[in-house]
Write a protein that holds these residues in place. Sequence first.
Motif: not given
Length: 301
Positions: A27, A30, A221, A228, A266
Amino acid sequence: MSKKDSYPFWLGGVGATMAACCTHPLDLTKVRMQTIHPASGPVHPSTLAILRMTVRETGFRSLYTGLSASVLRQMTYSLVRLGAYEKIKASISEDGPAPGSQLLAAAMVAGALGGLAGNPADILLVRMTSDFVRPPEERYNYRNALSGFITLLKEEGTHGLFRGLGTNVTRAVLMNGSQVGSYDLFKTMLLRNRIPLIDHQMEDGLLLHSVSSVLAGTVATTVCAPADVLRSRLMSAHGDSHPLQVLTTALKEEGPRFLFKGWTPAFIRLGPNTVLMFVFFEQLKKGWRTLFPAHYVTDSG
């Protein structure tokens, strides 16, 4: 459905927290890929390059930078989105399995509630994990989630707690619909139909949960990638930033590819995270049924 009560509202939050603790380094990677500016390094740094740079410059322990914010996020955002979904699902399934369209709508409503509840923790997580790729003078330097929350409130006021709220809620709606909604859909399809070619009928168990969650993670995703990236850019920014301004600037400087920046980490993160979250959640449900057999709702779907 049977029995009068449901699982505890917080059970999903615990499962999501357990999963996040396992996948936090991905995470972190990402977010850093999404927020790094082209001028500060390679235009499109790879997942492995970011991981190597992080470990080389700040040590292995730095892969868990922002873990306290991640835990706070799961115990707000995921707790509400999963807990609300289970409650709504139980309500609409009282007379039998609810149709997929209703479950999708329930997941999206629950996602919006989760995005609203988890917005402050999301801001802290993005800032704590992206500090490393910022110039030293632009870093936030939050020691942990609690000190970060106090600093955020002191410096930006209550308004600061809702930075990027629209983008975050949109992403949460897309995430819960594509992840939780599709998980139930894939799970139901695999239980009701034999798998072609190998002619295998799956049963409710660890393999079914794992396969369903991998498929759900792939869908989630892809659906959530653009929202995101925008969410990470907005929450990591100093001063006031409008989503449209961030979008047009990034499209001009980096092209449309930027909307899927960080897709690989991700997916690498969300795939295992989705598997672990649902497996932990299903096992926690199983444990709850064992400990309190008279106080749960059986899953009819």
